[in-house]
Design a protein around this motif. Structure first.
Motif, PDB file in Angstrom:
ATOM      1  N   SER A   7       1.424   1.658  -2.063  1.00  0.00           N
ATOM      2  CA  SER A   7       0.764   1.836  -3.360  1.00  0.00           C
ATOM      3  C   SER A   7      -0.437   0.917  -3.503  1.00  0.00           C
ATOM      4  CB  SER A   7       1.755   1.588  -4.498  1.00  0.00           C
ATOM      5  OG  SER A   7       2.279   0.270  -4.435  1.00  0.00           O
ATOM      6  N   LEU A   8      -0.335  -0.305  -2.986  1.00  0.00           N
ATOM      7  CA  LEU A   8      -1.453  -1.236  -3.053  1.00  0.00           C
ATOM      8  C   LEU A   8      -2.624  -0.724  -2.212  1.00  0.00           C
ATOM      9  CD1 LEU A   8      -1.060  -5.076  -2.959  1.00  0.00           C
ATOM     10  CD2 LEU A   8      -2.898  -4.001  -1.702  1.00  0.00           C
ATOM     11  N   THR A   9      -2.332  -0.213  -1.035  1.00  0.00           N
ATOM     12  CA  THR A   9      -3.380   0.335  -0.181  1.00  0.00           C
ATOM     13  C   THR A   9      -4.037   1.543  -0.831  1.00  0.00           C
ATOM     14  OG1 THR A   9      -2.151  -0.416   1.765  1.00  0.00           O
ATOM     15  CG2 THR A   9      -3.897   1.198   2.122  1.00  0.00           C
ATOM     16  N   ALA A  10      -3.210   2.425  -1.425  1.00  0.00           N
ATOM     17  CA  ALA A  10      -3.760   3.611  -2.087  1.00  0.00           C
ATOM     18  C   ALA A  10      -4.617   3.230  -3.283  1.00  0.00           C
ATOM     19  CB  ALA A  10      -2.620   4.533  -2.524  1.00  0.00           C
ATOM     20  N   ALA A  11      -4.220   2.173  -4.003  1.00  0.00           N
ATOM     21  CA  ALA A  11      -4.997   1.732  -5.168  1.00  0.00           C
ATOM     22  C   ALA A  11      -6.383   1.256  -4.776  1.00  0.00           C
ATOM     23  CB  ALA A  11      -4.247   0.619  -5.903  1.00  0.00           C
ATOM     24  N   HIS A  12      -6.523   0.764  -3.544  1.00  0.00           N
ATOM     25  CA  HIS A  12      -7.826   0.281  -3.081  1.00  0.00           C
ATOM     26  C   HIS A  12      -8.719   1.398  -2.553  1.00  0.00           C
ATOM     27  CE1 HIS A  12      -7.204  -3.907  -3.728  1.00  0.00           C
ATOM     28  NE2 HIS A  12      -6.216  -4.028  -2.870  1.00  0.00           N
TER      29      HIS A  12
ATOM     30  N   SER B  67      -0.255 -13.310  -3.422  1.00  0.00           N
ATOM     31  CA  SER B  67      -1.296 -14.334  -3.473  1.00  0.00           C
ATOM     32  C   SER B  67      -2.677 -13.745  -3.237  1.00  0.00           C
ATOM     33  CB  SER B  67      -1.021 -15.420  -2.433  1.00  0.00           C
ATOM     34  OG  SER B  67      -1.009 -14.874  -1.119  1.00  0.00           O
ATOM     35  N   ASP B  68      -2.748 -12.618  -2.509  1.00  0.00           N
ATOM     36  CA  ASP B  68      -4.042 -11.994  -2.234  1.00  0.00           C
ATOM     37  C   ASP B  68      -3.832 -10.500  -2.043  1.00  0.00           C
ATOM     38  OD1 ASP B  68      -6.611 -11.330  -1.559  1.00  0.00           O
ATOM     39  OD2 ASP B  68      -6.567 -12.261   0.421  1.00  0.00           O
ATOM     40  N   VAL B  69      -4.086  -9.722  -3.100  1.00  0.00           N
ATOM     41  CA  VAL B  69      -3.875  -8.275  -3.025  1.00  0.00           C
ATOM     42  C   VAL B  69      -4.911  -7.591  -2.145  1.00  0.00           C
ATOM     43  CG1 VAL B  69      -2.785  -8.154  -5.287  1.00  0.00           C
ATOM     44  CG2 VAL B  69      -5.263  -7.872  -5.096  1.00  0.00           C
ATOM     45  N   PHE B  70      -5.955  -8.316  -1.762  1.00  0.00           N
ATOM     46  CA  PHE B  70      -7.003  -7.730  -0.929  1.00  0.00           C
ATOM     47  C   PHE B  70      -6.765  -7.992   0.555  1.00  0.00           C
ATOM     48  CE2 PHE B  70      -8.777  -9.076  -5.024  1.00  0.00           C
ATOM     49  CZ  PHE B  70      -9.126  -7.833  -5.550  1.00  0.00           C
ATOM     50  N   ALA B  71      -5.598  -8.541   0.901  1.00  0.00           N
ATOM     51  CA  ALA B  71      -5.286  -8.794   2.311  1.00  0.00           C
ATOM     52  C   ALA B  71      -5.198  -7.500   3.104  1.00  0.00           C
ATOM     53  CB  ALA B  71      -3.975  -9.571   2.429  1.00  0.00           C
ATOM     54  N   VAL B  72      -4.886  -6.381   2.449  1.00  0.00           N
ATOM     55  CA  VAL B  72      -4.766  -5.108   3.166  1.00  0.00           C
ATOM     56  C   VAL B  72      -6.112  -4.622   3.682  1.00  0.00           C
ATOM     57  CG1 VAL B  72      -2.692  -4.358   1.951  1.00  0.00           C
ATOM     58  CG2 VAL B  72      -4.935  -3.827   1.003  1.00  0.00           C
ATOM     59  N   PHE B  73      -7.223  -5.221   3.206  1.00  0.00           N
ATOM     60  CA  PHE B  73      -8.538  -4.869   3.742  1.00  0.00           C
ATOM     61  C   PHE B  73      -8.714  -5.360   5.174  1.00  0.00           C
ATOM     62  CE2 PHE B  73     -10.639  -4.813  -0.718  1.00  0.00           C
ATOM     63  CZ  PHE B  73     -10.240  -3.503  -0.875  1.00  0.00           C
ATOM     64  N   SER B  74      -7.926  -6.340   5.563  1.00  0.00           N
ATOM     65  CA  SER B  74      -8.108  -6.988   6.855  1.00  0.00           C
ATOM     66  C   SER B  74      -7.360  -6.234   7.959  1.00  0.00           C
ATOM     67  CB  SER B  74      -7.613  -8.435   6.789  1.00  0.00           C
ATOM     68  OG  SER B  74      -7.557  -9.015   8.059  1.00  0.00           O
ATOM     69  N   MET B  75      -8.041  -6.017   9.091  1.00  0.00           N
ATOM     70  CA  MET B  75      -7.363  -5.431  10.238  1.00  0.00           C
ATOM     71  C   MET B  75      -6.287  -6.368  10.764  1.00  0.00           C
ATOM     72  SD  MET B  75     -10.373  -3.537  12.415  1.00  0.00           S
ATOM     73  CE  MET B  75     -11.500  -4.929  12.362  1.00  0.00           C
ATOM     74  N   GLY B  76      -6.517  -7.688  10.620  1.00  0.00           N
ATOM     75  CA  GLY B  76      -5.528  -8.658  11.056  1.00  0.00           C
ATOM     76  C   GLY B  76      -4.208  -8.500  10.324  1.00  0.00           C
ATOM     77  N   PHE B  77      -4.247  -8.075   9.062  1.00  0.00           N
ATOM     78  CA  PHE B  77      -3.022  -7.855   8.293  1.00  0.00           C
ATOM     79  C   PHE B  77      -2.174  -6.775   8.956  1.00  0.00           C
ATOM     80  CE2 PHE B  77      -0.822  -5.214   5.179  1.00  0.00           C
ATOM     81  CZ  PHE B  77      -0.024  -6.144   4.532  1.00  0.00           C
ATOM     82  N   TRP B  78      -2.797  -5.644   9.288  1.00  0.00           N
ATOM     83  CA  TRP B  78      -2.044  -4.533   9.856  1.00  0.00           C
ATOM     84  C   TRP B  78      -1.619  -4.812  11.285  1.00  0.00           C
ATOM     85  CZ3 TRP B  78      -0.505  -1.130   6.422  1.00  0.00           C
ATOM     86  CH2 TRP B  78      -1.240  -0.998   5.242  1.00  0.00           C
TER      87      TRP B  78
END
Length: 835
Positions: free
Chosen positions: A17-22, A368-379
């Motif tokens: 859901s967080l990824t879809a929201a972005h 702590s950081d909802v924008f972490a899903v923008f990072s390829m390192g996260f995935w």
């Protein structure tokens, strides 16, 4: 359902859901957010009342709350922005240097954080209202730097600087790295340049005010000092090995060249270059083992705290400190969090399963950081760990089926290690293809040796060398470690040369990557249970899905698919017919190790499965048109190179092609029912050494058979005089100059696009490829007005992003990427122009 699997399901739903929201084009209005809050409350109440559907209502509540939380965070970040009235002005901004200044081809760049007190009333008001960007990416050119240069700039210094501010605007092309997304994820909401000239008043000159000494500033300065010590100790040594040295020890990757990255990608060891979880865990385990070995020698210490517990605490502390010193990247954060949570849960007596630890770590990172899903390192980091936990977790005794055979412990360990490497390669394959459109055939084999070598030998040697050098001032440990890295790089280069076709280029959609990841887990589970018919079925499905060409577009005979890149200040246009691919110009060079070819053109070609260019046309010998040509030719096969330049200039570009020819008037090709004609330059013009490069530009005309838009003229950088010569005496056999689409000559310069050219061509569309707020002011306002007066619709890629359309189709199918691919964090350049 077991408790840990309910937690895992909730976590997956939250991430999804967080990824879809972005992915939305615009943020939801605040009324909709209140509606989601109400939905979350109602579903929460239902979860308490309806026990049989409790999991469903809890999931719905989590989805609603996640979207609300994400949108609120995004609203707050978007509130900080550069006002349109600020563009072009110079402000005297007071702020603190918040990141280590890094060297660029023209000076230095760092993050500048404005302070709460500003001398400029307008900035003070913007700060009080929360509009002044809190993090500004600032460039300071060498000519304007203080006498001390980059060495005099330290994290924590408070400066008053004359800054010209502009929005975080970058090139936008489909399926290519999004720089605006990266800036937004790091909360960089403005770009700035320290601007000094003769008219700058003395009271606006850069002034150092004071130095702040917070923990973060001291930590960053310590890291900067360590990097400087490495550079000093290895001065005169091979630059490539020095860059890799800093990457493996302190996580500094800025000095790694594109050539090195290409080598690491070809050999499949890119993940080992960063400070990964393996490095952090290895260091923690070594220090924990030493601590336990020494601790148990003291009866008093063991009575106070068991040696195992002491070792675990020391290992966690070392992992935390090293991750901080190495830049606190996302893979390192993931590792430290999982180590801490595992230790905490085990001390609390809660079963510290891998699934539970993974979920808690994900929650901590995303809250702590909802924008972490923008990072390829996260995935890549969390995805790989999740895959290994789910697929390679501890098996129950009943899961193993025996066939009466026995294996030695050593053989079993070797087989398990090789199987794990294959499993890791299988796990990362879908994600790698999705993000990078490529995978290495050598990866699994190389990593069987590289992972234990780098994590168990090379990295400990490098860290030990740094420690000895820093403590005692010895240079020889670093020199020896540097020599070890040289040997490793030589072997990697040998492998890359021995297997030149070791890269598999392929592209996946997001849903393919998700399905393949799930199928790979199922495949391994069925292998472990020896259910061979299911293994065969999953393998077949995996292969079919993997090779499905979902991004390939079939182009009918007589049509041309045109891709006008958003390339910045330069030129690059891809022309696709039914069977051929042509590239007109290859974009600019951005720096010593960066150009449009490697950053934009090649990734886009990979995403649409283009592995061969039948022709590359370089309009003339200017770096904004030829800067990416060599990089493109190194990545894809180029059958023929045609250029308006001398043979020496063509050779100096370093373009690899089967044949090279001059671009001359009269050349014409009929390809798949489409006519390509060269209208300029003539042989006399090309050989005239008194002429500049621009008048010699190739002029390419493309004619489809029919359609709404059936003709296009690509003009390079010809000027007004050359336009007049072409019109008075057409040299390409084209007497009817009317075209539907015209690429503005010289990016819309005021010295081109003359009235006679517009009267002769009568374009419906006029396209300028120009850089955002470029110093040349292309396209010139009077030229834009001239086109509009002539009835043409004007497009500027700096405002529209990439453009895609069809010549010869019933409808042009115009795709303006900043509209069709719109994301809420993108700069609103197009809206500012329209308003």
């Amino acid at each position: 359902m077991h408790g840990q699997w309910r937690l895992f399901l909730l976590t997956v739903c939250m991430v999804a859901s967080l990824t879809a929201a972005h992915q939305c084009a615009e943020l939801l209005p605040k009324v909709a957010l209140w509606g989601l809050v109400i939905v979350a409350g109602l579903t929460g109440l239902c979860a308490f009342k309806f026990k049989t559907l409790r999991l469903f209502f809890v999931v719905m509540m989590m989805l609603s709350l996640t979207v609300v939380y994400t949108q609120i965070q995004a609203w707050q970040r978007l509130h900080e922005h550069v006002l349109s009235t600020w563009i072009g002005q110079t402000f005297y901004v007071q702020g603190v240097i918040d990141s280590i200044p890094t060297r660029t081809p023209f000076g230095v760049r760092f993050i500048f954080k404005p302070t709460a007190v500003q001398s400029d009333a307008l900035l003070q008001q913007a700060y009080d209202e929360g509009q002044l960007p809190s993090r500004i990416s600032t460039a300071w050119y060498d000519d304007d730097l203080p006498v001390t240069g980059i060495d005099g700039l330290r994290v924590g210094q408070v400066w008053a600087l004359p800054l010209t501010l502009k929005p975080t605007h970058a090139t936008q092309n489909p399926d290519v790295y999004d720089q605006e997304q990266d800036w937004f994820a790091r909360n960089v909401r403005a770009l700035a340049t320290v601007r000094l000239n003769q008219s700058t008043p003395k009271d606006m000159y850069p002034r150092w005010l004071r130095t702040e000494t917070s923990f973060w500033h001291v930590l960053q300065n310590t890291r900067a000092t360590a990097l400087q010590r490495i550079d000093q100790s290895l001065a005169g040594e091979t630059g490539e090995s020095t860059a890799l040295f800093k990457a493996l020890t302190l996580g500094e990757q800025n000095a790694i060249s594109n050539t090195q990255w290409a080598l690491f990608q070809k050999t499949g060891v890119t993940h080992l270059v960063s400070i990964s979880g393996v490095h952090v865990t290895m260091l923690a385990m070594v220090l924990a083992w030493l601590t336990q070995a020494l601790w148990r020698r003291s009866v008093r210490l063991c009575a106070w705290l068991p040696s195992l517990h002491a070792a675990q605490y020391v290992g966690l502390l070392v992992a935390f400190c090293y991750a901080l010193l190495a830049g606190w990247g996302l893979p390192a954060q993931c590792t430290v969090l999982m180590l801490a949570l595992w230790l905490l849960l085990s001390r609390l007596g809660v079963a510290s399963s891998g699934v539970r630890v993974l979920c808690f770590a994900l929650w901590v990172v995303l809250l702590s950081d909802v924008f972490a899903v923008f990072s390829m390192g996260f995935w890549l980091s969390f995805g790989a760990v999740a895959w290994l936990i789910l697929a390679l977790g501890e098996r129950k005794s009943g899961d193993d089926s025996t066939d009466g055979s026995s294996t030695s412990d050593k053989s079993a360990w070797i087989l398990k290690f090789i199987g794990t490497q294959i499993a890791i390669g299988l796990a990362l394959l879908p994600v790698t293809l999705y993000f990078f459109h490529q995978a290495s055939f050598l990866g699994v084999a190389v990593n069987i040796v590289a992972i234990p070598l780098v994590t168990g030998v090379v990295t400990p040697v490098l860290l030990s060398a740094c420690l000895l050098s820093f403590m005692f001032g010895w240079a020889w440990p670093m020199l020896w470690a540097h020599a070890l890295l040289d040997v490793c790089l030589q072997y990697l280069n040998w492998l890359a040369q021995a297997f030149p076709q070791a890269i598999w280029w392929h592209s996946l959609t997001w849903w393919q990557a998700v399905l393949l990841s799930v199928m790979s887990i199922g495949l391994l589970l069925q292998l472990r249970q020896r259910r061979w018919w299911r293994v065969a079925a999953l393998s077949m499905g995996f292969i079919v899905l993997l090779f499905s060409p979902v991004n390939r577009v079939v182009i009918p005979y007589g049509q041309v698919r045109v891709h006008v890149f958003d390339i910045g200040q330069g030129s690059a246009v891809l022309l696709q017919t039914a069977s051929q691919n042509w590239l007109f110009d290859a974009g600019p060079r951005y720096g010593e190790n960066s150009d449009a070819g490697v950053r934009l053109i090649v990734p886009y070609l990979r995403s649409i499965d283009v592995n061969r260019l039948d022709m590359m046309v370089l309009s003339h010998n200017d770096t904004d048109h030829t800067g990416g040509a060599a990089s493109v030719s190194q990545a894809v096969e180029v059958s023929q190179l045609v250029g308006a330049m001398s043979a020496e200039q063509m050779a100096a570009l370093g373009v690899h092609s089967a044949s090279k020819d001059f671009c001359l008037t009269g050349q014409s090709w009929a390809v798949d029912g489409v006519r390509f004609s060269i209208l300029n330059p003539s042989l006399e013009t090309l050989m005239d050494n008194t002429l500049a490069n621009n008048p010699k530009s190739c002029v390419l005309r493309v004619d489809a058979s029919a359609g709404q838009m059936k003709s296009m003229l690509l003009t390079g950088d010809i000027d007004g005089l050359q336009e007049a010569r072409l019109l008075v005496s057409p040299q390409g056999g084209v007497w009817d100059w009317q075209v539907d689409v015209l690429m503005m000559p010289h990016h819309g310069s005021r010295h081109s696009s003359t009235a006679p050219l517009l009267e002769a061509t009568k374009p419906k569309w006029a396209i300028a490829q120009a850089g955002f707020l470029n110093s040349f002011h292309h396209p010139a306002p009077n030229i834009v007005e001239r086109y509009q007066t002539a009835g043409a619709q004007v497009f500027n890629t700096a405002e529209t992003g990439a453009l895609r359309f069809c010549l010869g189709c019933v409808t042009a199918n115009l795709d303006i990427w900043r509209i069709t691919g719109r994301r809420y964090w993108w700069d609103d350049a197009l809206k500012r122009v329209n308003n």
